[in-house]
Write a protein that holds these residues in place. Structure first.
Motif, short mmCIF file in Angstrom:
data_model
loop_
_atom_site.label_atom_id
_atom_site.label_comp_id
_atom_site.label_asym_id
_atom_site.label_seq_id
_atom_site.Cartn_x
_atom_site.Cartn_y
_atom_site.Cartn_z
N SER A 5 0.84 -1.20 0.00
CA SER A 5 0.00 0.00 0.00
C SER A 5 0.87 1.25 0.00
CB SER A 5 -0.95 0.00 1.19
OG SER A 5 -0.23 0.01 2.41
N GLN A 6 0.35 2.30 -0.61
CA GLN A 6 1.07 3.57 -0.68
C GLN A 6 0.13 4.70 -0.31
OE1 GLN A 6 3.28 2.40 -4.76
NE2 GLN A 6 4.06 4.28 -3.80
N ASP A 7 0.70 5.69 0.32
CA ASP A 7 -0.11 6.82 0.77
C ASP A 7 0.71 8.11 0.67
OD1 ASP A 7 -1.02 8.48 3.57
OD2 ASP A 7 -2.60 7.78 2.21
N PRO A 8 0.16 9.21 0.12
CA PRO A 8 -1.17 9.27 -0.48
C PRO A 8 -1.18 8.68 -1.88
CG PRO A 8 -0.07 11.37 -0.73
CD PRO A 8 0.88 10.50 0.04
N ARG A 9 -2.33 8.59 -2.48
CA ARG A 9 -2.41 8.14 -3.87
C ARG A 9 -2.14 9.27 -4.85
NH1 ARG A 9 -5.26 3.61 -5.06
NH2 ARG A 9 -4.36 4.02 -7.12
N HIS A 10 -2.49 10.47 -4.43
CA HIS A 10 -2.26 11.65 -5.25
C HIS A 10 -1.76 12.77 -4.36
CE1 HIS A 10 -4.61 9.87 -8.58
NE2 HIS A 10 -5.37 9.41 -7.63
N LYS A 11 -0.83 13.55 -4.91
CA LYS A 11 -0.32 14.71 -4.18
C LYS A 11 -0.07 15.82 -5.18
CE LYS A 11 1.51 16.93 -0.67
NZ LYS A 11 0.70 17.33 0.52
N ILE A 12 -0.67 16.99 -4.88
CA ILE A 12 -0.41 18.18 -5.68
C ILE A 12 0.29 19.16 -4.77
CG2 ILE A 12 -1.43 20.06 -7.01
CD1 ILE A 12 -3.80 18.21 -7.59
N THR A 13 1.40 19.71 -5.23
CA THR A 13 2.16 20.62 -4.41
C THR A 13 2.71 21.75 -5.27
OG1 THR A 13 3.87 20.75 -2.70
CG2 THR A 13 4.41 19.49 -4.68
N LYS A 14 3.14 22.79 -4.61
CA LYS A 14 3.74 23.91 -5.34
C LYS A 14 5.25 23.73 -5.35
CE LYS A 14 0.11 27.26 -4.32
NZ LYS A 14 -0.22 28.56 -3.70
N ARG A 15 5.85 24.22 -6.40
CA ARG A 15 7.30 24.16 -6.55
C ARG A 15 7.98 24.74 -5.31
NH1 ARG A 15 9.63 27.53 -11.43
NH2 ARG A 15 8.74 29.10 -10.07
N GLY A 16 8.97 24.02 -4.82
CA GLY A 16 9.70 24.48 -3.65
C GLY A 16 9.24 23.87 -2.34
N GLN A 17 8.08 23.24 -2.35
CA GLN A 17 7.59 22.61 -1.13
C GLN A 17 8.21 21.22 -0.96
OE1 GLN A 17 5.22 24.14 1.10
NE2 GLN A 17 5.99 25.82 -0.16
N ASN A 18 8.17 20.73 0.26
CA ASN A 18 8.64 19.36 0.54
C ASN A 18 7.45 18.41 0.57
OD1 ASN A 18 11.11 20.61 0.94
ND2 ASN A 18 11.01 20.49 3.17
N GLY A 110 1.01 3.12 -6.38
CA GLY A 110 1.74 4.33 -6.72
C GLY A 110 1.17 5.59 -6.09
N THR A 111 2.02 6.60 -5.99
CA THR A 111 1.62 7.95 -5.60
C THR A 111 1.89 8.87 -6.77
OG1 THR A 111 2.09 7.65 -3.24
CG2 THR A 111 2.09 9.90 -4.08
#
Lengths: 116, 112
Positions: A5-18, A110-111
């Motif tokens: 299992s993987q978490d999260p399945r989807h991640k949206i982030t802004k450039r520069g974030q961790n 996958g994430t």
């Protein structure tokens, strides 16, 4: 479900974030692998662990990437200061890791990371 | 790592056999030939593997050339669910399973 299992399945982030992703392998599996897959390409190996030891890292794994597997169970993959080029599907897999025996890798779903 | 060559795409009809070829002319004598497939929006899944002799399992058959420089994955009766990207991957048997080096694979389309 006793698969990977993987978490999260989807991640949206802004450039520069961790960002940090988690993978829970099949419980009796000693080896854990991370791969990255961009659109239209096959997965590319990033790194793998035998229990808690990180045994190999790809040159793709820049200094902004770090992976851990404390206590040889779950693993985390952290990307610092994300860039748009980091947008990809990050896949985790696990295997028994025994020589000479059926030793296929079992992949998680996958994430999917999107860096804006 | 051994280099592999697979057709970019193939097409077949439902309930017909499918033969997916792979050339791996630089394969080492200690490399197994693994096949994985990736269904849409999923992680790859193991299909079959072999070393020298032909292999069968519930999913497929693997025919390995005598010189081991090529192999063919055989789906005996394709279903719509077999539509996927198929990867042929030589993998060392030394020290157990290590990293998988995926190529471009063959995108298999199954027509109803």
């Amino acid at each position: 479900d006793t698969g990977v299992s993987q978490d999260p399945r989807h991640k949206i982030t802004k450039r520069g974030q961790n960002v940090t992703f988690r993978c829970d392998p099949i419980s009796e599996h000693n080896r854990l692998y991370w791969y990255r897959q961009t659109l239209g390409q096959g997965p590319e190996f990033l790194t793998y662990f035998q229990n808690e030891a990180q045994l190999e890292k790809s040159r793709l794994l820049s200094d902004r990437f770090s992976a851990e597997r404390p206590k040889g169970s779950f693993s985390t993959l952290e990307i610092q200061r994300t860039e748009q080029g980091d947008s990809a599907m990050y896949l985790c897999a696990s295997s028994l890791g025994l020589a000479g025996i059926r030793n296929e890798q079992f992949f998680g779903p996958g994430t999917r990371l999107t860096v804006l | 790592d051994a280099k592999t060559t697979q057709p970019n795409s193939m097409e077949s009809n439902e309930e017909e056999p499918v033969h997916l070829p792979c050339n791996h002319s630089t394969i080492s004598g200690t490399d197994y030939i693994h096949w994985y497939r990736q269904l849409p929006s999923q992680g790859p899944e193991y299909v079959i593997h072999g070393l020298t002799s032909n292999v069968n399992n519930r999913m497929a058959s693997l025919a390995i050339a005598e010189d081991r420089k090529s192999s063919t994955l055989i789906l005996h009766r394709a279903t719509l669910r077999d539509a996927a990207v198929y990867y042929c991957i030589p993998t060392s048997i030394i020290q157990g399973a290590q990293k998988l080096v995926f190529g471009q694979g063959t995108r298999l389309t199954i027509n109803p």
